[in-house]
Design an enzyme around this catalytic site. Structure first.
Site, PDB file in Angstrom:
ATOM      1  N   ARG D 108       0.729  -1.338   0.012  1.00 12.52           N
ATOM      2  CA  ARG D 108       0.175  -0.084  -0.017  1.00 12.52           C
ATOM      3  C   ARG D 108       0.897   1.322   0.135  1.00 12.52           C
ATOM      4  O   ARG D 108       0.572   2.106  -0.722  1.00 12.52           O
ATOM      5  CB  ARG D 108      -0.975  -0.058   1.321  1.00 12.52           C
ATOM      6  CG  ARG D 108      -1.986   1.002   1.585  1.00 12.52           C
ATOM      7  CD  ARG D 108      -2.931   1.639   0.347  1.00 12.52           C
ATOM      8  NE  ARG D 108      -3.195   0.731  -0.705  1.00 12.52           N
ATOM      9  CZ  ARG D 108      -3.188   0.979  -1.995  1.00 12.52           C
ATOM     10  NH1 ARG D 108      -2.723   2.057  -2.231  1.00 12.52           N
ATOM     11  NH2 ARG D 108      -3.471   0.208  -2.977  1.00 12.52           N
ATOM     12  N   LYS D 143       3.371  25.580  -4.489  1.00  7.23           N
ATOM     13  CA  LYS D 143       1.973  25.048  -3.747  1.00  7.23           C
ATOM     14  C   LYS D 143       2.082  23.558  -3.860  1.00  7.23           C
ATOM     15  O   LYS D 143       1.459  23.015  -4.825  1.00  7.23           O
ATOM     16  CB  LYS D 143       0.726  25.548  -4.682  1.00  7.23           C
ATOM     17  CG  LYS D 143       0.835  27.051  -4.695  1.00  7.23           C
ATOM     18  CD  LYS D 143      -0.153  27.673  -5.436  1.00  7.23           C
ATOM     19  CE  LYS D 143      -0.408  29.241  -5.180  1.00  7.23           C
ATOM     20  NZ  LYS D 143      -1.330  29.929  -6.103  1.00  7.23           N
ATOM     21  N   GLU D 205       6.727  40.231  -9.450  1.00  2.51           N
ATOM     22  CA  GLU D 205       5.355  39.608 -10.140  1.00  2.51           C
ATOM     23  C   GLU D 205       4.632  41.158 -10.483  1.00  2.51           C
ATOM     24  O   GLU D 205       4.746  41.998  -9.716  1.00  2.51           O
ATOM     25  CB  GLU D 205       4.568  39.128  -8.819  1.00  2.51           C
ATOM     26  CG  GLU D 205       3.396  38.792  -9.007  1.00  2.51           C
ATOM     27  CD  GLU D 205       2.355  38.267  -7.861  1.00  2.51           C
ATOM     28  OE1 GLU D 205       2.900  37.300  -7.261  1.00  2.51           O
ATOM     29  OE2 GLU D 205       1.316  38.843  -7.625  1.00  2.51           O
TER      30      GLU D 205
END
Lengths: 287, 287, 287, 287, 287, 287
Positions: D108, D143, D205
C-alpha cells in the site's frame, strides 16, 4: 509453518531500530567502550555463546541481534533457540562470531534486551501454563515500561499470551470517569454508535453485576469485570450467556489465576507481566 | 538547601523530552485517545489527584509532569510530594487542574513513569535502609531497562543510592575477557596508563584474593569483588587497608545485603534495583 | 458540546509538530525567506485575514496555526471559522496579527495545509451530502498521501465522514491473496480466531454473493463488497439480514454514490477523497 | 546518456529515506501488518508485478523501491519501466520477488507513492504535451503537498516540466505586499542590489503592463505576469523584447494553456499539477 | 530599519534548535552538569554578564540565547550588543539573570557558539575593511565546518560579507571536471540551457583568459577567476566589460585582498573565513 | 597491534552517522548536486585520489568514508594513509572508485571533514612534538566547535593528544564560581565526598599556590593551575610532590608550551587546538 511462527511475529526491524539505537547510545555515550578500545586489538576475532542461566521463555533476540549488527555489521549471529523457545539452565540461545572488541561492546545492551523481554515472556507463560485447559486467555495491558511497548507486547506473544490494545487509539475502553462525564452508560454508548467507525471494538469496565446487565442490554463487544472475586465472576459468566466477551482484571497472580480462569471468563488481563517482570538471567561467554 | 536537593537533581527537561514524547506516541498512536475524545466535552474542567496506594519512595514526577504538559500546556500540576519523598498508602503526590479529557489522555503514560521509577527508587531504598549504619553505599549498574537509563539512574538517587558508570565511556571496568585479551592484568594496567587521560577512573574485577593483591600492587582506583561471600569480603577489606575503593557485587538482595555491608566494603552494586524493580502502585482519581 | 466538537477532534499538537516542522523546513531551506528578510523591516506589524475563495468545508487550521506559531510565537491567530465549518466565497477563516515579515514567511506553508486538507474535507462532504437520508456512512481508506495520514483522516472527519483503519495494525482486512495463501476462507478465519486478541475487528473482502454467504456463515464483523453494482449490493443487503456490517467499495463518485447508498449498505469507502482531493482555494490578504 | 537521464535525476536515497520511513510507520503503526502476519507463512515466497491500470507517466519508483527494501532487504525489485516512462493500461512497471508477506506489507505504501507521484507527472505531462512546439516551458510552484516537496518536484521533472523555486531561499520573488512594504518597486530593487549575493535570481510579480515596464527598466531576471489574458500576454512579450524571462501564471489548465503558450512567454507555472494531481491507478498482482 | 537589520537576518529559531540541542546534549551527556548540580543550590539566583575580551565583530547571540533558554526557560537574557555589532575589549554583549546553576550549566555551550561565530564574523570583517572603497564584495564558500553552515553563513553576513551558494542545489558552478565530462564548455552550457529552470544562476570556473573569453561568448551569469594574480585579474576585468559578474578566488588573505579588490572584480571569495576562523575570546562573569 | 591502533580508536559509525548525514543534507539541500546531475552521465565511472597539499597529521577519514558511502554505497574507498598518519605535500590519503557524479557530489563534505579534523590533529601534534621528552601530555578541553565534539576529541587523539572531559557529566571540575557558591573549597570538597559516586574524578581549579596547598590538603585527583607562569608552575610541582595530577592551562601556544612542559606538570590543556584549528589543505583529483 508452526504455530509459534504465527504467534510471535516480531516487529519489523525498521520499527525497532530507533529503540536499539537509543539503547546503544545510552551505553556508548560519546567516547564509546573505553575499556575494550584500549585493551583489545581491533582485529582479534572471537567466538562467544549466549546462554540462559535459568528456566524461562526466550524473547528479545530480534533486538539483541540488531544491537550486535549496529555495532559491527561483520558480527555473525547464529540463532540456536528462537524467540518463544523454552529455556533451561544452560540452553544455548545464539552463537556469535566476530571481533572480541565488537562483541564485548554490544554485550550489555544485547543482554539487557534479552533479560528484560525474556522476563516478560516468562512471566506471561507462567500465567498461561497455570490456566491450561481453561478457555481463558492471558492478555497484557497498557501498563508497560515507557518506550518499550511494541517489544513488550511482542514478548507477551512469545510467552503465549495475547495482546490487548496497543494504545488509546485502536479500541474503545469506557471507564468510570467516562461514564460519569457522559451522564451514564446509555448516553455514552449511544454517543459512540453515532460517532465511531465500524472497525473499532468497544469495551466497558463494570464493577457490579447491575452494570454488567446494563452493558449487555446496550450491546458492547467486551466487558471488563474489574476486581470481582471468583464467585462474582462465575455469576457474571452465567448471566452473560456468551452475549459479550468477558475480561477479568485486578489481583491477577500465580496464586489466583487458575481459580479465576475456571470461572469461564474469556480473557484475564495482567499489568504485572509487563510492568513488574523480573529479569531473566542470560549470559555471554567466550568459547 | 536540603540534602535531598543535592541528591536527586533530575535530568534537565531537554534531555528527557524525547523519552516522554516517545512514550506518549506509543499510547496515542495515530488516532489518539478515542474514548475520551468521543465521550468527553473538550471544555469540561476537572481536578484530580495522584496518590500512592502503597508504601515506597517517589520518583518520576519530573517525567509525569512533562507528559501532562505535552498533552496540554494548560494543565496545572501542583507537587505535593517531591521526587525522593516517602510515600505511605494514601500519600498525595500531586494535584492536577485542567480539562478532564487532557488529564485522562495523559494519565496512563504519567502513571507508567511514576510506577516504574518509584519502583526503582523503592527497591534502592530498601537496600539503603538495610545497610544503615555501615559504610557501604548502594550503587546501580549498567543492567538497566533499554531507553530509560538516565531516568533509572535518577530514580536510584531518589532512593538514596549512588550511580556507578552511566555507560562504557565514563570509567574503565576491566573484566576477565579484557585481562585475558591483554595477556594479564599487569600489561593491561600498563597499557591503560599509557593511553588513558587523567580524568577517568579505573576499576578491575577480581574473583580471588590473589587477583586482589595483584590489583592493589598495580594501583587501581576501585576493585570489584565479584561473587565473594562475606568471609572472603572481610578478608579482602583487611587485605586492602584502604589502598583502593572496594565494591562487592553478585547475589545482592534484602536477605544478604546487611551481612555484606558489615564486612566493610565501600560500595555494593545491584542490577536488580534497575532491571527487576516491581512497579509501585500509584493512582489518579478525580475529586 | 456540539456534534462538531465530537466529530472533528484534532490530533494533539505533539503528534503533528514534526509534520509542520518538516513542511516549514522544506520552504525555508537553509537561508530562509530571502525576499521578506531583505525587503521588510522586522518590526513592521500587520494584520491579515485568511479567507476562502470558494465553497467548501474547512480543515487544517490546527496545522496552519502551528505553522504561524513555529515561525514566530508572537503572531496572534484568531479563529473565525473552526475546522469542520462551512465556507462560502469570502468566508473569513482567521485573523492574524503579527509582524508582516513573519506572516509572509509562514503564509505558503499554512495555505498548503489549509488548501489540501480543506480539499479532502470538501470532497468527503460532497459524498456525505449526496447520501443524506440513507443509512450509509462515508469512510476513507489507507490510500492516503504519504506522510499526511493522521491529518487526512482528521480532514475526513471534518467533512462528516468516518475513519476506516488508520493502518495495518488496528483491524484485520482479509483480501484475496490472504485467502489464497491460507488455503481458503474457512481456514483463514479459523486461524484468526486462534491467534487474534479480542479487541480487533475482522473484515473480509468478497467479490461474489457466494463468498458473502461463506463469510456470513463463518462469522466476521464486516464484509467488504468489492466492485459490486447496485443490484448486487441490494441482494447482498437482503441476504445479510444484519448479520454483519456491509461496506461497499469500488467506483465511488458523486454520480454513483447515491444509488449505492440506497441499496442499504452500512458504509461506502472512497480512496479518491484522500488520494485525489482537489485543493480548495484559500488566500491570505493584508488588511 | 539519454535526455531522460538528465531530466529526471532522482533525489539521493539518503534524502528521501525519512519520508519513506514515515510513510511506512503510518501504515505499520505499532503492531504491524496483523493480517499478513497471522495468515501468511513468513517463508512463503512469491512473485508479483506492479502494473499501470491507465495511461500516464510514471514517477515514484525510487520511493516505492525504498519502501519494499525497508520492509525486507531480501525483496528483489526489477525495474521494467523507469521513472519518466510512458504508461499504457497494462504496462508493467516492476517485478517483485520475495516473501508474500513482506510484499503485501509494503504494497500500500509503495502504491501510494507511485499513484500520487505518477499523478503529478501525468498532470505535468499533459500541459507539456499541450504546449508542444511553442517556446513555453511548464514549471511548478511552491503550492505543494506538505512533506513531499522534493518528490513532487522530481515528479514534475519526470513529466517533462521544469522546477521553479524549491523554497523561499533559492531565489527572490517580489510580490505586492513586498513592494508596498518597501515603498515601491524601485526602492525594493535598489535594496536587493545592495544586499543580495551574486548567485540569486530576482523575479517580480506584475499585474499590469505599466508595472512590467517599470520592472524592465529596473532590470530584473524574471517577470511573473499574474492573471493576464492572452492578448495582454502577447503585448507583454512584444514590449519585453527579450530583456527578461517572462512567466505566465493564473488560470492555467488544459483548455487555456495552449493559447497562453502561443503568446510567446517563456514559462507557464501551475500550482494544480502539484496541489491537485489526480492519483494514477497502479496495482500490484501476484503472478 | 537599519542596514544592519537587513544584512544580518538571523535564521529562525526552528531552524537552529536542533543544532543548539545537539551542542547541549554533547556537553550534558547523560548525567548533566555534575559539578554545579552537586555544589550549587538550585534556587540561588545570580546575575552575570557576557563580555568580549578582545576586538571583533559579534555573531552567535541568537544561538547562545537559545542555549540558555533550553537549559532553563526562566533565565532572562538582555542584549546589550546585537549580532553584527562592533566589540572592543570589555564590551558588554548581554546580561543574564537566573539561577547560578542554570547559567553555569549553559555557559560553555553558549560561549562556544559566540566564540566561533564571532571569529567568523571578525575574519570576514577584516577582509571587508581591507577592501573598503573598492567595488569588491567579500563572499564565503561551501568550505564550512560540518553541521554549522547556516550559522556560519549568518556570521559572514554579520561581518559585512555576502553569501555565495548555501549548497549544491541553489546555483550551478561548473568546474574543470564537469567541463571535461561534458566534452567542453560549449556542450556543457548548451546542456544547461536545455535542462535548467529559469531561476538558477550559472557560474563557470576558468583558469585562463582564453577560457574567460569562451565563457563570455557562451553567456553565463558569473565567472570564477581561479588563482589568477592581480595583473591577470585586471586584464580579465578589462576583457569582460561588465558582460558577467567576476569572482576572484584563491590565495585570499589580509595581505593580498586589497590589491585583488583594486583590479575591479565584483566578488572575492574566501574559504578561510569559515574553515579557519580563529575563536574570538568572550567570557561570562558573575556580577 | 600498533600503538596507533589503541590511540586513535574512531567512534563507531552509528555514533557519527547523524553528523555526516546532517553535513550532506546541508550541501545537497533539496535539489541535490544540480551541476553534476545535469552535466554528468550517471553511469560514467571514475577513479580519484585524495591527497594532502601540505604537511600535517591526518584525521577524519572515518567521516569522509561515511560521506561517500551515504551518497553512493557503490563507491569503493581504499585507505592509503590511516587516521593518525603523517602527511607530507602529496601524500595520498585514499583512492576512490565509483561514478564520477557520486564522487563529485560527496567531495566537498568529505573534504570539509578531512580538512577540519586534520587541522585539529595537526595543531595537537605540533604541541605534542614541541613537548617531546618531557612528562607533559597535551589535552583538549570542552572549548569545541558545537556539534563536532566526538570527532574533535578523536582528532586530538589522532594528533597524539589525550582527551580531557567529554562533557560536564564524566568528571568534576570545580571553578571559582562553584567554590564561592559552596562557601569555600573545604565545604565544597566535603559536599562532593558526601554525594559523588566512586567512579568520578575530581579536579579543582586554582590561581595561587595557597589555593593549591588547600586543595592538596583536602585530597583531590587533579589540580588545574590556571594562568600560572613557568616559575609558578615549577614551584607548584615542587610543592605537590606527586600528591595530585597537575594540569597547566592558559596562554598555551607553540612559543610557550615547551617551557611550561619543562616545569614538570603532568598535563597541559589547550582550547585552541579544537576551537581555532586552521584547516589542513587536502584535495581530490581525478586520475
Amino acid at each position: 509453518m508452526t504455530t509459534t511462527d504465527f504467534q510471535t511475529n516480531p516487529p519489523p526491524d525498521f520499527l525497532i531500530e530507533s529503540i536499539v539505537r537509543r539503547a546503544l547510545a545510552e551505553d556508548f555515550g560519546r567516547a564509546g567502550d573505553l575499556t575494550s578500545d584500549l585493551l583489545l586489538d581491533g582485529r582479534q576475532s572471537a567466538k562467544a555463546i549466549i546462554a540462559s542461566r535459568e528456566r524461562g521463555i526466550l524473547s528479545g533476540l530480534v533486538a539483541a541481534a540488531l544491537a550486535f549488527r549496529m555495532v559491527d555489521t561483520e558480527i555473525e549471529l547464529t540463532i540456536k533457540t528462537p524467540d518463544g523457545g523454552k529455556l533451561e539452565k544452560g540452553t544455548i540461545v545464539a552463537q556469535l562470531d566476530g571481533t572480541a572488541r565488537a562483541i564485548l561492546s554490544a554485550e550489555r545492551v544485547a543482554l539487557n534486551f534479552l533479560g528484560h523481554l525474556s522476563g516478560v515472556a516468562t512471566a506471561t507463560h507462567s500465567l498461561v501454563a497455570a490456566t491450561k485447559g481453561t478457555r481463558a486467555r492471558i492478555v497484557c495491558t497498557r501498563k508497560t515500561i515507557p518506550g518499550l511497548r511494541i517489544l513488550q507486547k511482542y514478548a507477551v506473544r512469545c510467552g503465549g499470551g495475547f495482546n490487548h490494545r496497543f494504545g488509546m487509539d485502536d479500541a474503545i475502553l469506557v471507564k468510570d470517569n467516562h461514564i460519569a462525564a457522559a451522564g451514564g452508560l446509555e448516553p455514552a454508548i449511544s454517543r459512540l454508535k453515532d460517532r465511531l467507525g465500524h472497525m473499532i471494538k468497544v469495551e466497558v469496565e463494570v464493577d457490579t453485576l447491575e452494570q454488567l446487565e446494563e452493558a449487555l442490554r446496550l450491546g458492547v463487544d467486551t466487558i471488563l469485570l474489574d476486581n470481582m472475586n471468583p464467585p462474582q465472576l462465575s455469576e457474571a459468566v452465567a448471566l452473560t450467556k456468551g452475549r459479550a466477551t468477558l475480561e477479568a482484571s485486578g489481583g491477577i497472580n500465580l496464586d489466583s489465576v487458575r481459580e479465576i480462569a475456571e470461572t469461564g471468563v474469556d480473557y484475564i488481563s495482567s499489568g504485572a507481566i509487563t510492568h513488574s517482570a523480573v529479569n531473566l538471567d542470560l549470559g555471554l561467554d567466550f568459547e
